[in-house]
Design an enzyme around this catalytic site. Structure first.
Site, PDB file in Angstrom:
ATOM      1  N   ARG A   1      32.972  45.176  34.713  1.00  0.00           N
ATOM      2  CA  ARG A   1      32.025  45.474  35.783  1.00  0.00           C
ATOM      3  C   ARG A   1      31.156  44.244  36.038  1.00  0.00           C
ATOM      4  NH1 ARG A   1      31.945  49.673  31.960  1.00  0.00           N
ATOM      5  NH2 ARG A   1      32.682  51.697  32.740  1.00  0.00           N
TER       6      ARG A   1
ATOM      7  N   LYS B   1      28.176  50.023  29.440  1.00  0.00           N
ATOM      8  CA  LYS B   1      27.179  51.047  29.722  1.00  0.00           C
ATOM      9  C   LYS B   1      26.687  51.684  28.425  1.00  0.00           C
ATOM     10  CE  LYS B   1      28.710  52.487  34.340  1.00  0.00           C
ATOM     11  NZ  LYS B   1      29.219  53.624  35.141  1.00  0.00           N
TER      12      LYS B   1
ATOM     13  N   HIS C   1      33.610  45.963  42.381  1.00  0.00           N
ATOM     14  CA  HIS C   1      34.459  46.997  41.784  1.00  0.00           C
ATOM     15  C   HIS C   1      35.884  46.936  42.329  1.00  0.00           C
ATOM     16  CE1 HIS C   1      32.269  49.287  38.898  1.00  0.00           C
ATOM     17  NE2 HIS C   1      33.023  50.351  39.041  1.00  0.00           N
TER      18      HIS C   1
ATOM     19  N   ARG D   1      37.877  45.140  39.964  1.00  0.00           N
ATOM     20  CA  ARG D   1      38.125  46.009  38.806  1.00  0.00           C
ATOM     21  C   ARG D   1      39.258  46.987  39.128  1.00  0.00           C
ATOM     22  NH1 ARG D   1      35.598  48.092  34.137  1.00  0.00           N
ATOM     23  NH2 ARG D   1      35.291  50.352  34.053  1.00  0.00           N
TER      24      ARG D   1
ATOM     25  N   HIS E   1      36.427  52.966  29.795  1.00  0.00           N
ATOM     26  CA  HIS E   1      36.216  54.342  30.238  1.00  0.00           C
ATOM     27  C   HIS E   1      36.086  55.270  29.033  1.00  0.00           C
ATOM     28  CE1 HIS E   1      38.156  53.718  34.471  1.00  0.00           C
ATOM     29  NE2 HIS E   1      36.873  53.412  34.457  1.00  0.00           N
TER      30      HIS E   1
ATOM     31  N   TYR F   1      43.816  55.751  39.024  1.00  0.00           N
ATOM     32  CA  TYR F   1      44.630  54.598  39.420  1.00  0.00           C
ATOM     33  C   TYR F   1      46.111  54.938  39.512  1.00  0.00           C
ATOM     34  CZ  TYR F   1      40.347  52.064  38.612  1.00  0.00           C
ATOM     35  OH  TYR F   1      39.043  51.646  38.681  1.00  0.00           O
TER      36      TYR F   1
END
Length: 300
Positions: free
Chosen positions: A150, A174, A246, A249, A272, A281
């Site tokens: 990110r 994150k 993004h 990404r 994730h 995806y």
């Protein structure tokens, strides 16, 4: 409106910061959404949070739809208020959660956009490699596409996070989650060129702060700075539209899956928490396969 309303919001924000460890960006959204609901309460002459009923929550949902907000925004606001009241129940500041039975509208299923390899090549070619800023921009582009990180993770990278021997970078994700992500030979070469030839020039004799990417003043590069860099590269490449970080990404994940990578590996590389976040995806790659089939098969 009573003072208790503002106190409850303050307590909830502290809970998000300390216990949930949410980012400042997410906390600002929560604060704004709850403050908007407080304005609605004032308009409806509801003086306290414990007085809100299910019927009031339904009226508020109708108001959001009347304001023509997107389904995604409405869903976020209702989810935010549901979490807020869940916290109030835990703290014995409310007796009921009026949003617990309010149905959240399903968001539109939008497949993540990605670049085809030919488009990506045009963006790479738009990087000038004869200036310190151009060398830096190429390193940013190669790293974002080569790792799928990110943009917020990219700006947090320090020189000490890079391991050129193993070609890996320590990524601070994150909620303070860390992971090691490998990068390929193109990113390896671009980063070495940047560090050896451009970074010191951009620092302009200032004390080294240790952050990997530097702006033209010698300070740490920001999220916004990277977005501006990418948009300028897209303009120079003659591709239409703006680029959001993004999208690189998404491109990283889509290209990996299209070339046979397994889902679990891509999930780990992207950082994730849930496989369902990565599975989107597969819809992109499947849609691409269907379009290719329809365009090229004689009996499609």
């Amino acid at each position: 409106m009573t003072a208790d309303v503002n106190i409850s919001l303050t307590l909830f924000i502290e809970y998000l910061q300390i216990e949930k460890n949410y980012s400042q960006y997410t906390i600002e959204h929560y604060h704004r959404d709850i403050s908007d609901f407080f304005m609605f309460m004032s308009e409806q002459a509801i003086s306290g949070i414990e007085e809100v009923q299910y019927s009031d929550a339904r009226v508020y949902l109708t108001r959001l739809h009347e304001n023509r907000l997107s389904r995604k925004t409405v869903a976020r606001k209702i989810s935010c208020l549901r979490s807020f009241y869940k916290f109030l129940l835990r703290e014995n500041l409310a007796n009921d959660n009026p949003f617990s039975l309010v149905s959240i509208p399903k968001a539109e299923k939008r497949l993540p956009g990605f670049f085809y390899e030919q488009e990506l090549q045009l963006i790479f070619e738009a990087c000038e490699t004869n200036t310190p800023l151009g060398i830096r921009n190429l390193a940013i582009l190669e790293l974002l596409y080569g790792t799928g990180i990110r943009v917020g993770e990219c700006v947090k990278i320090r020189l000490s996070d890079l391991d050129f021997h193993l070609s890996t970078v320590l990524v601070h994700g994150k909620r303070n989650k860390e992971r090691y992500v490998p990068f390929g030979s193109f990113a390896h070469d671009a980063l070495e060129q940047y560090i050896q030839k451009a970074r010191a020039e951009l620092l302009k004799g200032k004390e080294d702060h240790g952050w990997l990417f530097v702006n033209f003043r010698g300070g740490p590069l920001t999220d916004r700075g990277i977005r501006e860099i990418l948009n300028k590269l897209v303009e120079k490449s003659a591709l239409t539209g703006k680029i959001h970080p993004h999208k690189l990404r998404h491109t990283f994940a889509t290209h990996l899956l299209s070339n046979g990578a397994d889902m679990r590996t891509v999930q780990e590389l992207l950082g994730h928490s849930f496989l369902s976040s990565t599975q989107v995806y597969t819809h992109v790659t499947n849609e691409h396969l269907r379009n290719t089939y329809r365009s090229h098969h004689p009996r499609a």
